[in-house]
Design a protein around this motif. Sequence first.
Motif, PDB file in Angstrom:
ATOM      1  N   UNK A 103       0.899  -1.427   0.051  1.00 39.93           N
ATOM      2  CA  UNK A 103      -0.085  -0.112   0.315  1.00 39.93           C
ATOM      3  C   UNK A 103       1.036   1.220   0.350  1.00 39.93           C
ATOM      4  N   UNK A 104       0.512   2.752  -0.831  1.00 38.32           N
ATOM      5  CA  UNK A 104       1.227   3.266  -1.097  1.00 38.32           C
ATOM      6  C   UNK A 104       1.261   3.822   0.444  1.00 38.32           C
ATOM      7  N   UNK A 105       2.238   4.886   1.517  1.00 34.46           N
ATOM      8  CA  UNK A 105       2.479   5.394   2.215  1.00 34.46           C
ATOM      9  C   UNK A 105       3.647   6.342   2.420  1.00 34.46           C
ATOM     10  N   UNK A 117       5.518   3.152  -2.377  1.00 37.60           N
ATOM     11  CA  UNK A 117       5.157   3.371  -3.888  1.00 37.60           C
ATOM     12  C   UNK A 117       5.299   2.493  -4.223  1.00 37.60           C
ATOM     13  N   UNK A 118       4.197   2.039  -5.194  1.00 40.24           N
ATOM     14  CA  UNK A 118       4.129   0.566  -6.260  1.00 40.24           C
ATOM     15  C   UNK A 118       5.511   0.597  -7.420  1.00 40.24           C
ATOM     16  N   UNK A 119       5.636  -0.350  -7.500  1.00 46.01           N
ATOM     17  CA  UNK A 119       6.594  -0.083  -8.141  1.00 46.01           C
ATOM     18  C   UNK A 119       7.040  -1.724  -9.700  1.00 46.01           C
ATOM     19  N   UNK A 120       7.285  -1.317 -10.691  1.00 45.60           N
ATOM     20  CA  UNK A 120       7.026  -2.287 -12.498  1.00 45.60           C
ATOM     21  C   UNK A 120       5.663  -3.252 -11.356  1.00 45.60           C
ATOM     22  N   UNK A 121       4.163  -2.524 -12.075  1.00 44.50           N
ATOM     23  CA  UNK A 121       3.090  -3.529 -11.866  1.00 44.50           C
ATOM     24  C   UNK A 121       3.175  -3.456 -13.296  1.00 44.50           C
ATOM     25  N   UNK A 122       2.663  -5.216 -13.169  1.00 45.09           N
ATOM     26  CA  UNK A 122       1.873  -6.250 -13.837  1.00 45.09           C
ATOM     27  C   UNK A 122       0.667  -6.226 -14.125  1.00 45.09           C
ATOM     28  N   UNK A 123       0.295  -5.156 -15.268  1.00 45.84           N
ATOM     29  CA  UNK A 123      -0.971  -5.422 -15.738  1.00 45.84           C
ATOM     30  C   UNK A 123      -2.072  -6.463 -16.101  1.00 45.84           C
ATOM     31  N   UNK A 124      -1.231  -7.829 -16.588  1.00 46.54           N
ATOM     32  CA  UNK A 124      -1.562  -8.943 -17.073  1.00 46.54           C
ATOM     33  C   UNK A 124      -1.698  -9.877 -15.837  1.00 46.54           C
ATOM     34  N   UNK A 231      -4.831   5.464  -5.979  1.00 46.32           N
ATOM     35  CA  UNK A 231      -4.324   5.170  -4.657  1.00 46.32           C
ATOM     36  C   UNK A 231      -3.187   5.882  -4.124  1.00 46.32           C
ATOM     37  N   UNK A 232      -2.183   6.398  -5.165  1.00 42.29           N
ATOM     38  CA  UNK A 232      -1.043   7.022  -5.209  1.00 42.29           C
ATOM     39  C   UNK A 232      -1.522   7.971  -4.817  1.00 42.29           C
ATOM     40  N   UNK A 233      -2.448   8.936  -5.431  1.00 36.74           N
ATOM     41  CA  UNK A 233      -2.922  10.483  -5.567  1.00 36.74           C
ATOM     42  C   UNK A 233      -2.487  11.366  -3.654  1.00 36.74           C
ATOM     43  N   UNK A 234      -3.026  10.410  -2.875  1.00 32.12           N
ATOM     44  CA  UNK A 234      -2.518  11.369  -1.514  1.00 32.12           C
ATOM     45  C   UNK A 234      -1.527  11.320  -1.168  1.00 32.12           C
ATOM     46  N   UNK A 235      -0.279  10.297  -1.464  1.00 31.53           N
ATOM     47  CA  UNK A 235       1.110  10.636  -1.175  1.00 31.53           C
ATOM     48  C   UNK A 235       1.872  11.391  -1.973  1.00 31.53           C
ATOM     49  N   UNK A 236       1.838  11.193  -3.363  1.00 31.10           N
ATOM     50  CA  UNK A 236       2.200  12.497  -4.308  1.00 31.10           C
ATOM     51  C   UNK A 236       1.609  13.753  -3.637  1.00 31.10           C
ATOM     52  N   UNK A 237       0.590  13.942  -3.670  1.00 26.65           N
ATOM     53  CA  UNK A 237       0.281  15.697  -3.594  1.00 26.65           C
ATOM     54  C   UNK A 237       1.089  15.756  -1.994  1.00 26.65           C
ATOM     55  N   UNK A 238       0.374  14.457  -0.599  1.00 28.45           N
ATOM     56  CA  UNK A 238       2.040  15.236   0.628  1.00 28.45           C
ATOM     57  C   UNK A 238       2.824  15.254   0.603  1.00 28.45           C
ATOM     58  N   UNK A 239       3.585  15.390  -1.141  1.00 28.49           N
ATOM     59  CA  UNK A 239       5.209  15.712  -1.195  1.00 28.49           C
ATOM     60  C   UNK A 239       5.443  17.021  -0.771  1.00 28.49           C
TER      61      UNK A 239
END
Length: 252
Positions: A103-105, A117-124, A231-239
């Motif tokens: 989970x983003x944190x 943060x998530x890294x190299x997600x695999x949509x497959x 789900x990452x919006x809050x984390x990147x905004x908080x930076x």
Amino acid sequence: MPHAASVHAIASPEKRTPSNAGKDTTNDASRPGEAMVRARRFDADRHDQVLSLEAALEAKVTSRHLLWIDIEGDLDSPDGERMAKRFALDRRTRQALEEGQDGPFLSVNGRYLHVRVAAEPNPADSTTAWLDIIAGEDVVITRHDRPLGFLIDYDDRIEADTALGTLGSVTFLGSLLDDAITSYHAAVDRIEDQVDVLDTRSLRDAARGNLLDDLVQLRRRIARLRRLLADHRAVFAALASRDVGEIAADED
């Protein structure tokens, strides 16, 4: 790093089952079943050093240095305790190094940042690696469950002596986050390639019996990736928050 004075956290991490069992650690000094740990001390005078974990924990780090410790897999408890004492890490940060979290944190702890943060997600197959980055005074610690291509590429790019010792840890963190975001674009590109394949099939195939099923599967992959990134919006905004600004230099 000084002791944590305040905590500003976003998103609660979820405990995850350790996944480093059976990993090949022959390229690392650690024993079988342990995390793979790589450490490098960058020197502004271009005298970079590759260090063992023990040497890294004892290394002298000044404003002319940047120490990077990369951990792949679950750190054992004794090493986690040593790192927590050396860098004044709080309980939650130490737990993330030892067990891994999902989970983003984002947490601001006194004088260090802890970002996941998530890294190299695999949509497959809807899987993703999670990258923890701890950036303190002249030190950056990264932790992930499995090899990450962009971290390997990053390490290859700085194989020769560099002047990275002049960079701040938050600048280094920003560079890693940029690479993580680039990995999201790569996941989107793979989905776009699959869309192109379906478009071609829709024009070419006389019998389109499986086309609808494939389209449904593709839409599910798109939805999973969209949810992950949202789900990452809050984390990147908080930076951009004032708490982070108190740690980062103005240019960072």
